[in-house]
Design a protein around this motif. Sequence first.
Motif, PDB file in Angstrom:
ATOM      1  N   ARG A  72       0.842  -1.203   0.000  1.00 16.15           N
ATOM      2  CA  ARG A  72       0.000   0.000   0.000  1.00 16.15           C
ATOM      3  C   ARG A  72       0.875   1.250   0.000  1.00 16.15           C
ATOM      4  NH1 ARG A  72      -5.252   1.320   1.290  1.00 16.15           N
ATOM      5  NH2 ARG A  72      -5.598   3.394   2.153  1.00 16.15           N
ATOM      6  N   SER A  73       1.920   1.240   0.828  1.00 18.15           N
ATOM      7  CA  SER A  73       2.825   2.387   0.898  1.00 18.15           C
ATOM      8  C   SER A  73       3.613   2.566  -0.408  1.00 18.15           C
ATOM      9  CB  SER A  73       3.794   2.223   2.071  1.00 18.15           C
ATOM     10  OG  SER A  73       4.758   1.222   1.801  1.00 18.15           O
ATOM     11  N   MET A  74       3.721   1.472  -1.179  1.00 13.83           N
ATOM     12  CA  MET A  74       4.413   1.509  -2.471  1.00 13.83           C
ATOM     13  C   MET A  74       3.456   1.832  -3.620  1.00 13.83           C
ATOM     14  SD  MET A  74       6.692  -1.943  -1.808  1.00 13.83           S
ATOM     15  CE  MET A  74       7.519  -1.995  -3.400  1.00 13.83           C
ATOM     16  N   GLU A  75       2.164   2.019  -3.294  1.00 19.23           N
ATOM     17  CA  GLU A  75       1.110   2.273  -4.278  1.00 19.23           C
ATOM     18  C   GLU A  75       0.996   1.142  -5.291  1.00 19.23           C
ATOM     19  OE1 GLU A  75       1.642   6.151  -5.962  1.00 19.23           O
ATOM     20  OE2 GLU A  75       1.252   7.166  -4.060  1.00 19.23           O
ATOM     21  N   ASP A  76       1.238  -0.078  -4.822  1.00 17.26           N
ATOM     22  CA  ASP A  76       1.099  -1.278  -5.657  1.00 17.26           C
ATOM     23  C   ASP A  76      -0.248  -1.925  -5.307  1.00 17.26           C
ATOM     24  OD1 ASP A  76       1.196  -3.758  -6.869  1.00 17.26           O
ATOM     25  OD2 ASP A  76       3.306  -4.121  -6.399  1.00 17.26           O
ATOM     26  N   THR A  77      -1.290  -1.446  -5.953  1.00 16.28           N
ATOM     27  CA  THR A  77      -2.648  -1.856  -5.605  1.00 16.28           C
ATOM     28  C   THR A  77      -2.896  -3.346  -5.800  1.00 16.28           C
ATOM     29  OG1 THR A  77      -3.470   0.329  -6.213  1.00 16.28           O
ATOM     30  CG2 THR A  77      -5.093  -1.438  -6.095  1.00 16.28           C
ATOM     31  N   ILE A  78      -2.386  -3.899  -6.881  1.00 20.25           N
ATOM     32  CA  ILE A  78      -2.640  -5.319  -7.188  1.00 20.25           C
ATOM     33  C   ILE A  78      -2.084  -6.212  -6.092  1.00 20.25           C
ATOM     34  CG2 ILE A  78      -2.361  -7.164  -8.862  1.00 20.25           C
ATOM     35  CD1 ILE A  78      -4.042  -4.765  -9.800  1.00 20.25           C
ATOM     36  N   ASN A  79      -0.827  -6.007  -5.722  1.00 24.80           N
ATOM     37  CA  ASN A  79      -0.232  -6.843  -4.673  1.00 24.80           C
ATOM     38  C   ASN A  79      -0.827  -6.545  -3.298  1.00 24.80           C
ATOM     39  OD1 ASN A  79       1.701  -8.752  -5.752  1.00 24.80           O
ATOM     40  ND2 ASN A  79       2.873  -6.975  -6.453  1.00 24.80           N
ATOM     41  N   GLU A  80      -1.234  -5.304  -3.086  1.00 23.84           N
ATOM     42  CA  GLU A  80      -1.892  -4.970  -1.822  1.00 23.84           C
ATOM     43  C   GLU A  80      -3.162  -5.798  -1.666  1.00 23.84           C
ATOM     44  OE1 GLU A  80      -4.139  -1.248   0.407  1.00 23.84           O
ATOM     45  OE2 GLU A  80      -3.081  -0.893  -1.484  1.00 23.84           O
ATOM     46  N   LEU A  81      -4.000  -5.797  -2.706  1.00 28.15           N
ATOM     47  CA  LEU A  81      -5.237  -6.571  -2.669  1.00 28.15           C
ATOM     48  C   LEU A  81      -4.956  -8.071  -2.579  1.00 28.15           C
ATOM     49  CD1 LEU A  81      -7.314  -4.621  -5.341  1.00 28.15           C
ATOM     50  CD2 LEU A  81      -7.766  -4.706  -2.893  1.00 28.15           C
ATOM     51  N   LYS A  82      -3.912  -8.495  -3.265  1.00 24.13           N
ATOM     52  CA  LYS A  82      -3.532  -9.912  -3.257  1.00 24.13           C
ATOM     53  C   LYS A  82      -3.221 -10.395  -1.840  1.00 24.13           C
ATOM     54  CE  LYS A  82       0.190 -12.977  -4.847  1.00 24.13           C
ATOM     55  NZ  LYS A  82       1.436 -13.059  -5.675  1.00 24.13           N
ATOM     56  N   TYR A  83      -2.494  -9.590  -1.080  1.00 21.96           N
ATOM     57  CA  TYR A  83      -2.088 -10.041   0.258  1.00 21.96           C
ATOM     58  C   TYR A  83      -3.175  -9.825   1.315  1.00 21.96           C
ATOM     59  CZ  TYR A  83       2.357 -11.753  -1.219  1.00 21.96           C
ATOM     60  OH  TYR A  83       3.323 -12.526  -1.834  1.00 21.96           O
ATOM     61  N   TYR A  84      -4.103  -8.898   1.082  1.00 25.79           N
ATOM     62  CA  TYR A  84      -5.293  -8.865   1.941  1.00 25.79           C
ATOM     63  C   TYR A  84      -6.070 -10.169   1.752  1.00 25.79           C
ATOM     64  CZ  TYR A  84      -4.801  -3.789   2.685  1.00 25.79           C
ATOM     65  OH  TYR A  84      -4.344  -2.530   3.041  1.00 25.79           O
ATOM     66  N   THR A  85      -6.188 -10.557   0.492  1.00 29.38           N
ATOM     67  CA  THR A  85      -6.909 -11.795   0.166  1.00 29.38           C
ATOM     68  C   THR A  85      -6.220 -13.006   0.777  1.00 29.38           C
ATOM     69  OG1 THR A  85      -7.689 -10.815  -1.911  1.00 29.38           O
ATOM     70  CG2 THR A  85      -7.812 -13.218  -1.725  1.00 29.38           C
ATOM     71  N   LYS A  86      -4.890 -13.020   0.728  1.00 27.79           N
ATOM     72  CA  LYS A  86      -4.126 -14.128   1.312  1.00 27.79           C
ATOM     73  C   LYS A  86      -4.309 -14.167   2.827  1.00 27.79           C
ATOM     74  CE  LYS A  86      -0.224 -15.258  -0.648  1.00 27.79           C
ATOM     75  NZ  LYS A  86      -0.309 -16.707  -1.014  1.00 27.79           N
ATOM     76  N   ALA A  87      -4.325 -13.001   3.455  1.00 26.60           N
ATOM     77  CA  ALA A  87      -4.545 -12.938   4.907  1.00 26.60           C
ATOM     78  C   ALA A  87      -5.911 -13.528   5.264  1.00 26.60           C
ATOM     79  CB  ALA A  87      -4.453 -11.496   5.386  1.00 26.60           C
ATOM     80  N   LEU A  88      -6.914 -13.232   4.433  1.00 21.22           N
ATOM     81  CA  LEU A  88      -8.261 -13.734   4.682  1.00 21.22           C
ATOM     82  C   LEU A  88      -8.383 -15.219   4.365  1.00 21.22           C
ATOM     83  CD1 LEU A  88     -10.131 -10.631   3.287  1.00 21.22           C
ATOM     84  CD2 LEU A  88     -10.083 -11.380   5.673  1.00 21.22           C
ATOM     85  N   TYR A  89      -7.514 -15.708   3.489  1.00 29.42           N
ATOM     86  CA  TYR A  89      -7.459 -17.152   3.232  1.00 29.42           C
ATOM     87  C   TYR A  89      -6.982 -17.883   4.494  1.00 29.42           C
ATOM     88  CZ  TYR A  89      -5.472 -21.586   1.680  1.00 29.42           C
ATOM     89  OH  TYR A  89      -5.129 -22.916   1.570  1.00 29.42           O
ATOM     90  N   TYR A  90      -5.988 -17.320   5.157  1.00 29.63           N
ATOM     91  CA  TYR A  90      -5.470 -17.922   6.387  1.00 29.63           C
ATOM     92  C   TYR A  90      -6.478 -17.808   7.532  1.00 29.63           C
ATOM     93  CZ  TYR A  90      -0.913 -17.981   4.064  1.00 29.63           C
ATOM     94  OH  TYR A  90       0.118 -18.203   3.193  1.00 29.63           O
ATOM     95  N   ASN A  91      -7.210 -16.693   7.559  1.00 31.07           N
ATOM     96  CA  ASN A  91      -8.203 -16.488   8.624  1.00 31.07           C
ATOM     97  C   ASN A  91      -9.384 -15.688   8.069  1.00 31.07           C
ATOM     98  OD1 ASN A  91      -9.712 -15.984  10.888  1.00 31.07           O
ATOM     99  ND2 ASN A  91      -8.138 -14.848  11.989  1.00 31.07           N
ATOM    100  N   PRO A  92     -10.469 -16.370   7.693  1.00 34.38           N
ATOM    101  CA  PRO A  92     -11.629 -15.697   7.101  1.00 34.38           C
ATOM    102  C   PRO A  92     -12.325 -14.706   8.047  1.00 34.38           C
ATOM    103  CG  PRO A  92     -11.706 -18.060   6.656  1.00 34.38           C
ATOM    104  CD  PRO A  92     -10.624 -17.843   7.680  1.00 34.38           C
ATOM    105  N   ARG A  93     -11.995 -14.754   9.325  1.00 31.76           N
ATOM    106  CA  ARG A  93     -12.596 -13.824  10.297  1.00 31.76           C
ATOM    107  C   ARG A  93     -11.578 -12.766  10.757  1.00 31.76           C
ATOM    108  NH1 ARG A  93     -17.380 -14.404  11.910  1.00 31.76           N
ATOM    109  NH2 ARG A  93     -17.031 -13.230  13.829  1.00 31.76           N
ATOM    110  N   PHE A  94     -10.651 -12.448   9.880  1.00 34.84           N
ATOM    111  CA  PHE A  94      -9.620 -11.460  10.188  1.00 34.84           C
ATOM    112  C   PHE A  94     -10.166 -10.063   9.872  1.00 34.84           C
ATOM    113  CE2 PHE A  94      -5.395  -9.463   8.872  1.00 34.84           C
ATOM    114  CZ  PHE A  94      -5.022  -9.208  10.174  1.00 34.84           C
TER     115      PHE A  94
END
Length: 227
Positions: A72-94
């Motif tokens: 996010r701080s790098m303004e890389d929107t695609i990877n930012e969204l990708k890793y939010y999604t990955k975090a939610l894969y590990y814990n859907p109630r995050f």
Amino acid sequence: MKNINMNEMLSKVTGFRKDKASVYYKDGIRLFRLGEKEAAIKEFKKALLFNPKFNKSLPKEEIAYSMALVYRSMEDTINELKYYTKALYYNPRFYNGWLWKGIRYMSIPDQKKPFPVKGRWQIKLSKPKQLYREAIFCFTNAIKCSEDNPKPYYYAGCCYEKLGNSKKAVEMFDSVFELDPDFENKNKSKIFDKIKHDPADKTECPSCKIKVKQGDAFCTDCGTALK
């Protein structure tokens, strides 16, 4: 030959992986604070790789979430969204994963900088209404994770207002005030006032021109019969 205790061996391996993951994660934090963002990402990736799945002291979703914030701080929107999604894969109630993924989606229509992407991402990120719907989906899940937190209600209300659904926006903003009358976004109260006093489900009296609710038989101000 000495008998091998598999449980003891697995415990040692797990402990080793936890320690390594913790070191990599702390290095990532340190490098990010120094402004070395690419290097920080590499350390976080190592932490994610080494970290055991059920490490309660350093959950995988926290590592993925930290990576999203760096992107996010790098303004890389695609990877930012990708890793939010990955975090939610590990814990859907995050909660933070849903909240910040939603905030990112709702901020994209206002972003002036074009996205250097092609294909499905370019199509997806170029449709404001779809982005607001995606954001609402995220905020709805954030609410399920933390029903007493006013933030996702507020942001969902903003998205509904952007989509022209004033009724739902009012519902969300009402929930915000019920949970916290002194909500920190009170400086944005003009949005609340605009929707409260000029919702889409109102029409205009043909005689006195004041706003009246759709479906009313008479104007409450002048008594004119309404269609």
